[in-house]
Design a protein around this motif. Structure first.
Motif, mmCIF file in Angstrom:
data_model
loop_
_atom_site.group_PDB
_atom_site.id
_atom_site.type_symbol
_atom_site.label_atom_id
_atom_site.label_comp_id
_atom_site.label_asym_id
_atom_site.label_seq_id
_atom_site.Cartn_x
_atom_site.Cartn_y
_atom_site.Cartn_z
ATOM 1 N N VAL A 1 -0.862 80.290 38.557
ATOM 2 C CA VAL A 1 -0.118 81.535 38.460
ATOM 3 C C VAL A 1 -1.044 82.743 38.565
ATOM 4 C CG1 VAL A 1 -0.235 81.558 35.933
ATOM 5 C CG2 VAL A 1 1.575 82.806 37.081
ATOM 6 N N ASP B 1 -1.167 86.618 37.635
ATOM 7 C CA ASP B 1 -0.459 87.515 36.717
ATOM 8 C C ASP B 1 0.212 88.680 37.429
ATOM 9 O OD1 ASP B 1 -1.354 85.857 34.759
ATOM 10 O OD2 ASP B 1 -2.838 87.241 33.926
ATOM 11 N N VAL C 1 0.815 81.689 30.666
ATOM 12 C CA VAL C 1 1.369 82.826 31.393
ATOM 13 C C VAL C 1 1.664 83.943 30.396
ATOM 14 C CG1 VAL C 1 3.154 83.589 33.008
ATOM 15 C CG2 VAL C 1 2.421 81.190 33.001
#
Length: 447
Positions: free
Chosen positions: A77, A79, A133
């Motif tokens: 991921v 950000d 996350v």
């Protein structure tokens, strides 16, 4: 209404997702002002959210999906490409923990989540590359956007008016015989239509988790209780007029939705996936404000655990401005996301139409909320009143936090000054040892 699969008339640029929390323990909220009690998420609730995350991944982060968002990194991921917000009030940790579980399914552990150190050692994140996350916990005391109804005096007045309305009294009279059958199952809870949400929630939680209760409680009673709870909640969290106070849960969350859609449509902005973890209340208001409930009556009520709304930003293959597609999955009742008509259209709606229709009723600034809710005391309104900030001046939730900190500091400073003048407080220097063994000067206060 049709499923989202098999659509190739446009390309998905990104998506704004709203998801309700997963299964939880029993929960109580005041029937008038909706002040909540505590509760906790269950293992089932975490599984539901994890599976929802997997479903979202299969739709938007799977290269073979027709709704694949090609600009999002699907392994590790990034950000800047995602924005995650979770309601930190109401049901408390249930909503935040639901977001954690959903993100595990959306961005699962990967061995690609690793780093190489200067000495050549490669470190992989624990638990097989578990990805953390960032989640913004939206606290009602600092930010009105995800719980606009909390401490809203105008909302309380409207709720009381609804309970005194002819339609409510007629509904209560029509179902009085059914309500009279429920006390034996409710462990002393008040059996009135005004208390219908708490009645239904108690029944629903017990029906899921208590085998003895599930065997003894007639299934058709559960459906009847659900129908009455839907009537109850839709009457409170919607209004015929878009700017009506019943829509406040939708009005205050709309700015973050509109900002997310605009960012996704901006080719220069890396943000492509926005996820907001919320309670059931914003769904009711948004389905009303967008006309989705009017065009699809089955949406006029409480959404299930792990229900999710996906507002897709799509670029038509034929060109032109981006359009919005309205997809909804009502928890585990639906295996797939379904496409729903909204804003009076049976097709996708242009982004400009969506914004032009909803922006006039959207607000998330504190001065406007204080005025709309007729509140001069709670959630920072007292500070605004003290500082005489005009309702036309926009104060962001973060800004409101700084205002609160400033006022608090001023009050404490004044108090300390008074104590000093009265001789109860002295200020002087003393020597103390630091944690590194050296001595440093410090200020000492004595009261």
């Amino acid at each position: 209404m049709s499923t989202t699969t098999g659509t190739s008339d446009s390309k998905v640029l990104g998506v704004v997702v709203l998801a309700r929390h997963g299964d939880r323990e029993g929960f109580y909220q005041n029937s008038t002002d909706y002040t909540p009690s505590g509760t906790a998420i269950t293992a089932l609730g975490n599984v539901q959210e994890f599976q929802l995350g997997q479903k979202l991944r299969s739709i938007y982060l799977n290269a073979s999906s027709p709704s694949f968002i090609s600009t999002v990194n699907t392994t590790v991921v990034k950000d800047a490409q995602v924005q995650i917000r979770a309601d930190g009030g109401g049901e408390g940790g249930v909503i935040f923990n639901s977001a954690v579980s959903l993100l595990q399914g959306l961005f699962p552990a990967t061995l690609d989540y690793k780093t190489t150190l200067a000495n050549g050692t490669t470190i992989t994140a624990p638990l097989g590359g578990y990805q953390t996350v960032p989640i913004e916990s939206v606290e009602p005391g600092n930010d009105i956007s995800l719980e606009g109804w909390t401490s809203c005096n105008t909302f309380v007045t409207a709720t009381k008016a609804f309970y005194n309305s002819p339609s409510f009294k007629q509904k209560a009279a029509e179902h009085s015989e059914f309500l009279d059958l429920l006390p034996q199952y409710l462990d002393g809870r008040a059996v009135t239509l005004e208390n219908m949400w708490n009645i239904f929630d108690f029944i629903n939680v017990r029906y899921i988790h208590d085998a003895t209760f599930a065997k003894s409680f007639p299934e058709n009673y559960l459906h009847q209780a659900r129908d009455l709870a839907n009537f109850h909640e839709y009457g409170i969290f919607s209004s015929p007029q878009p700017n009506g106070i019943g829509n406040i849960a939708g009005q205050t969350i709309l700015p973050s939705i509109l900002d997310g859609l605009a960012s996704i449509a901006d080719a220069n902005n890396p943000l492509k996936l926005v996820y907001q973890a919320v309670s059931y209340k914003p769904f009711i208001s948004l389905f009303n404000l967008t006309g989705a409930a009017e065009m699809n009556p089955q949406l006029a009520g409480i959404v299930n655990y792990a229900a999710a709304l996906a507002l897709e930003v799509r670029q038509p293959n034929a060109g032109g401005e981006p359009v919005i597609r309205f997809n909804f999955k009502n928890g585990t009742d639906d295996e797939e996301f379904n496409r729903y008509n909204f804003l009076g259209s049976t097709n996708d709606v242009s982004l400009s139409t969506f914004v032009d229709t909803l922006k006039p009723v959207a607000f998330d600034d504190l001065p406007t909320w204080c005025k709309v809710c007729n509140n001069q005391q709670d959630r920072g309104c007292a500070m605004l009143s003290t500082l005489s900030i005009s309702s036309t001046d926009r104060v962001s939730p973060v800004g409101a936090g700084f205002v609160g900190a400033g006022v608090t500091l001023a009050v404490v400073s004044a108090m300390l000054a008074g104590l000093y003048l009265l001789g109860f407080l002295t200020i002087g220097k003393r020597r103390r040892g630091s944690k590194f063994g050296s001595e440093t000067d410090s200020q000492e206060m004595k009261i």
